[in-house]
Design an enzyme around this catalytic site. Structure first.
Site, mmCIF file in Angstrom:
data_model
loop_
_atom_site.group_PDB
_atom_site.id
_atom_site.type_symbol
_atom_site.label_atom_id
_atom_site.label_comp_id
_atom_site.label_asym_id
_atom_site.label_seq_id
_atom_site.Cartn_x
_atom_site.Cartn_y
_atom_site.Cartn_z
ATOM 1 N N SER A 25 0.818 -1.220 0.000
ATOM 2 C CA SER A 25 0.000 0.000 0.000
ATOM 3 C C SER A 25 0.847 1.262 0.000
ATOM 4 O O SER A 25 0.324 2.370 0.060
ATOM 5 C CB SER A 25 -0.929 0.007 1.220
ATOM 6 O OG SER A 25 -0.191 -0.239 2.408
ATOM 7 N N ASN A 116 -2.261 -2.649 13.064
ATOM 8 C CA ASN A 116 -3.708 -2.427 13.089
ATOM 9 C C ASN A 116 -4.091 -1.214 13.930
ATOM 10 O O ASN A 116 -4.918 -0.398 13.519
ATOM 11 C CB ASN A 116 -4.436 -3.673 13.595
ATOM 12 C CG ASN A 116 -4.249 -4.855 12.662
ATOM 13 O OD1 ASN A 116 -3.689 -4.691 11.566
ATOM 14 N ND2 ASN A 116 -4.697 -6.030 13.072
ATOM 15 N N THR A 161 -39.184 28.130 -9.031
ATOM 16 C CA THR A 161 -39.467 26.784 -8.535
ATOM 17 C C THR A 161 -39.869 25.980 -9.764
ATOM 18 O O THR A 161 -40.436 26.552 -10.714
ATOM 19 C CB THR A 161 -40.617 26.762 -7.508
ATOM 20 O OG1 THR A 161 -41.791 27.268 -8.138
ATOM 21 C CG2 THR A 161 -40.306 27.604 -6.273
ATOM 22 N N HIS A 162 -39.548 24.714 -9.771
ATOM 23 C CA HIS A 162 -39.769 23.879 -10.968
ATOM 24 C C HIS A 162 -39.077 24.474 -12.183
ATOM 25 O O HIS A 162 -39.515 24.267 -13.313
ATOM 26 C CB HIS A 162 -41.257 23.702 -11.290
ATOM 27 C CG HIS A 162 -42.082 23.315 -10.109
ATOM 28 N ND1 HIS A 162 -42.384 22.016 -9.802
ATOM 29 C CD2 HIS A 162 -42.644 24.070 -9.140
ATOM 30 C CE1 HIS A 162 -43.117 21.979 -8.692
ATOM 31 N NE2 HIS A 162 -43.288 23.226 -8.272
ATOM 32 N N SER A 283 -13.532 27.220 -26.657
ATOM 33 C CA SER A 283 -13.727 25.976 -27.393
ATOM 34 C C SER A 283 -12.617 25.867 -28.428
ATOM 35 O O SER A 283 -12.176 26.868 -28.983
ATOM 36 C CB SER A 283 -15.094 26.001 -28.072
ATOM 37 O OG SER A 283 -15.074 25.161 -29.201
ATOM 38 N N LYS A 289 -17.151 30.797 -28.046
ATOM 39 C CA LYS A 289 -17.574 30.139 -26.804
ATOM 40 C C LYS A 289 -16.711 30.461 -25.599
ATOM 41 O O LYS A 289 -15.520 30.674 -25.697
ATOM 42 C CB LYS A 289 -17.616 28.624 -27.005
ATOM 43 C CG LYS A 289 -18.790 28.265 -27.881
ATOM 44 C CD LYS A 289 -19.260 26.879 -27.661
ATOM 45 C CE LYS A 289 -19.838 26.642 -26.313
ATOM 46 N NZ LYS A 289 -20.228 25.257 -26.151
ATOM 47 N N ASN A 291 -16.659 28.654 -21.909
ATOM 48 C CA ASN A 291 -17.285 27.534 -21.207
ATOM 49 C C ASN A 291 -17.035 27.548 -19.706
ATOM 50 O O ASN A 291 -15.932 27.847 -19.267
ATOM 51 C CB ASN A 291 -16.779 26.209 -21.784
ATOM 52 C CG ASN A 291 -17.187 26.033 -23.233
ATOM 53 O OD1 ASN A 291 -18.236 26.538 -23.654
ATOM 54 N ND2 ASN A 291 -16.368 25.351 -23.997
ATOM 55 N N GLU A 296 -18.593 22.930 -14.226
ATOM 56 C CA GLU A 296 -18.972 21.588 -14.693
ATOM 57 C C GLU A 296 -18.133 20.516 -13.993
ATOM 58 O O GLU A 296 -18.626 19.439 -13.655
ATOM 59 C CB GLU A 296 -18.804 21.494 -16.204
ATOM 60 C CG GLU A 296 -19.805 22.352 -16.958
ATOM 61 C CD GLU A 296 -19.414 22.537 -18.412
ATOM 62 O OE1 GLU A 296 -19.807 21.709 -19.229
ATOM 63 O OE2 GLU A 296 -18.686 23.500 -18.717
ATOM 64 N N LYS A 331 -8.186 3.765 2.131
ATOM 65 C CA LYS A 331 -7.371 4.972 2.003
ATOM 66 C C LYS A 331 -7.573 5.754 0.720
ATOM 67 O O LYS A 331 -7.752 6.974 0.736
ATOM 68 C CB LYS A 331 -5.893 4.616 2.155
ATOM 69 C CG LYS A 331 -5.557 4.350 3.592
ATOM 70 C CD LYS A 331 -4.214 3.725 3.754
ATOM 71 C CE LYS A 331 -4.223 2.860 4.989
ATOM 72 N NZ LYS A 331 -5.223 1.753 4.960
HETATM 73 N N1 ARG Z 1 -1.461 -1.391 5.081
HETATM 74 C C1 ARG Z 1 -2.365 -1.882 6.039
HETATM 75 C C2 ARG Z 1 -3.703 -1.139 5.958
HETATM 76 O O1 ARG Z 1 -3.693 -0.101 5.383
HETATM 77 C C3 ARG Z 1 -1.794 -1.725 7.396
HETATM 78 C C4 ARG Z 1 -2.333 -2.657 8.404
HETATM 79 C C5 ARG Z 1 -1.851 -4.003 8.104
HETATM 80 N N2 ARG Z 1 -2.227 -4.932 9.096
HETATM 81 C C6 ARG Z 1 -2.098 -6.239 8.937
HETATM 82 N N3 ARG Z 1 -2.476 -6.967 9.903
HETATM 83 N N4 ARG Z 1 -1.678 -6.739 7.815
HETATM 84 O O2 ARG Z 1 -4.725 -1.560 6.411
#
Ligand code: ARG
Length: 464
Positions: A25, A116, A161-162, A283, A289, A291, A296, A331
């Site tokens: 990650s 964790n 409205t509408h 454009s 134009k 824009n 948007e 994430k």
């Molecule tokens: N990269 C992991 C996450 O974002 C970190 C936690 C990993 N924990 C594990 N028990 N493998 O969740």
């Protein structure tokens, strides 16, 4: 490929390269580098209180971590250069970097900690900062709306409205409606922050920390308002992130509606406003134009913000209790919404800052469409007609005026009298734009005196 000792499968010597990248990650959790270091510094101090580090060792570890922090802040290119080096995640990277400079002491840092509770803590620290930045960005947009409203307190526009002309309103009143929506977005954000700013650190992998680390002290150190009460919950819920994503979605919906309004209002059909060249595009084909791409894109990006909320809700819905690797998928969704919302707020502020008005066009349109018909009905109620009957009389008058191609302000008194004998000259005052507007004087209404007051209150609000 660099993972921490003990994070590859104990049954095999070596992970498949392809799987390593799939599992890693670092390319996206790299954003957590600073908070990971800051969390680690606090944890090191906590470990020293548990006598895992003595004073000198603690100092060495803290200096090592601080060096990483300073380098991160001073040289963003450094971190980028690390991305290609095959680290599993940001937690591994920080620990390996630390160990490079302080040796085996660095390896003691993870005593009693799990990735964790670490990742949950990092995310909350990161999100807390993001919330504070987002709140600033909303407040700046509110200020821009207020400035525009204060600069044009008298401008009248048709209210719809509408998408049909309904009643005239002040343009300032219209802008203030978005000010109010953004005010609630800030309230939601502040409320969300209360639940974000609770510390999971010291929950271990799931069951708790066997060093009996002083979690209250850790929380004070990291500026958390409190600590989580259950280690299983602490390491494995992401509702705080979902809450942010839903607050972001609601606020983006507000921005999207404002965008939609302004896209319409700057079209040739309306010509109520003109977008600044700073935020418009041309454009490639049609030279005439101009824009409203900025608007948007804000409207379009609202979609991905909703998508991010759905992503996290869906990732979490079937997970068994405690941490599961699925949660690593939190994430990118979270970071994307933080960025998208922040950028959209900034761009919208730029749009508002550079927006110019065409008050004559708004006024011209405010005179059309028989938007004073209800006021005429009220006028006849004042003359003693029950509302139902007055409604019928006015319907007939409007139909007649339409046939003659006249507005109610232009229709001769004789014509009025054909439908209601007791009509006086004062009917013209009753249907005048000034009177129509000033009669909407209930609290929160568009009467100029009310709007003036609302502007004053908003200005005071934003100062505090
Ligand atoms: N990269 C992991 C996450 O974002 C970190 C936690 C990993 N924990 C594990 N028990 N493998 O969740």
């Amino acid at each position: 490929m660099k993972s921490l000792g003990g994070t590859s499968n104990p049954a095999s010597d070596r992970q498949d390269d392809f799987f390593f990248h799939f599992n890693a990650s670092f390319r996206f959790d790299v954003r957590l580098a600073e908070v990971d270091v800051i969390g680690s510094m606090a944890y090191a101090r906590g470990l020293a209180r548990c006598r895992i580090f003595n004073e000198t060792e603690l100092t060495t570890v803290l200096v090592g971590l601080d060096n990483i922090l300073q380098k991160l802040r001073q040289d963003p290119a450094w971190l980028k250069s690390q991305l290609a080096l095959g680290y599993e995640d940001v937690h591994a990277w920080v620990e390996i970097e630390l160990t490079k400079s302080v040796g085996d002491l660095g390896k003691r840092l993870h005593t009693g900690r799990s990735r964790n509770d670490q990742v949950a803590t990092d995310l909350r620290l990161y999100l807390r900062d993001a919330i504070d930045r987002t709140q600033q960005a909303i407040a700046s947009l509110q200020d821009a709306l207020l400035k525009k409203a204060e600069a044009h307190p008298q401008v009248v526009m048709p209210g719809y409205t509408h998408m049909q002309k309904a009643q005239p309103i002040l343009f300032a009143h219209y802008l203030l409606s978005y000010y109010e929506m953004l005010k609630r977005d800030i309230q939601r954000l502040k409320d969300c922050r209360k639940r974000v700013n609770i510390m999971p650190l010291g929950s271990g992998a799931l069951a708790g920390n066997s060093l009996s680390i002083d979690r209250e002290a850790l929380a004070r150190d990291l500026g958390f308002d409190g600590i989580t009460a259950n280690s299983l919950d602490a390491t494995s819920d992401r509702d705080f992130a979902m809450e942010y994503l839903s607050v972001a979605s609601i606020s983006m919906m507000h921005l999207s509606r404002l965008a939609e309004d302004l896209i319409l209002y700057c079209s040739d059909e309306f010509r109520f406003v003109r977008m600044g060249d700073q935020v418009s595009t041309g454009s490639s084909l049609m030279p005439q134009k101009k824009n409203p791409d900025a608007l948007e894109l804000i409207r379009g990006k609202t979609g991905r913000t909703y998508g991010n909320l759905m992503t996290l809700l869906t990732v979490m819905k079937g997970l068994p209790s405690c941490y599961n690797k699925d949660m690593q998928e939190d994430k990118e969704a979270l970071f994307d919404s933080i960025d998208t919302w922040g950028l959209s707020l900034k761009v919208m502020k730029l749009v508002i800052d550079t927006l110019t008005l065409h008050p004559e066009a708004m006024l011209r349109e405010a005179h059309k469409g028989y938007m004073n018909a209800t006021d005429l009905a009220d006028y006849y109620v004042g003359k003693g007609l029950p509302f139902r009957e007055s409604h019928q009389v006015v319907s007939a008058i409007v139909k007649h005026a339409m046939e003659k191609g006249l507005s109610l302000n232009e229709l001769p008194l004789d014509d009025y009298c054909r439908f209601y004998e007791g009509t006086d000259d004062d009917v013209y005052r009753a249907v005048s734009l000034e009177s129509v507007l000033s009669k909407k004087a209930s609290l929160g209404g568009t009467a100029p005196e009310r709007v003036k007051e609302a502007l004053r209150v908003a200005r005071q609000d934003i100062r505090n």
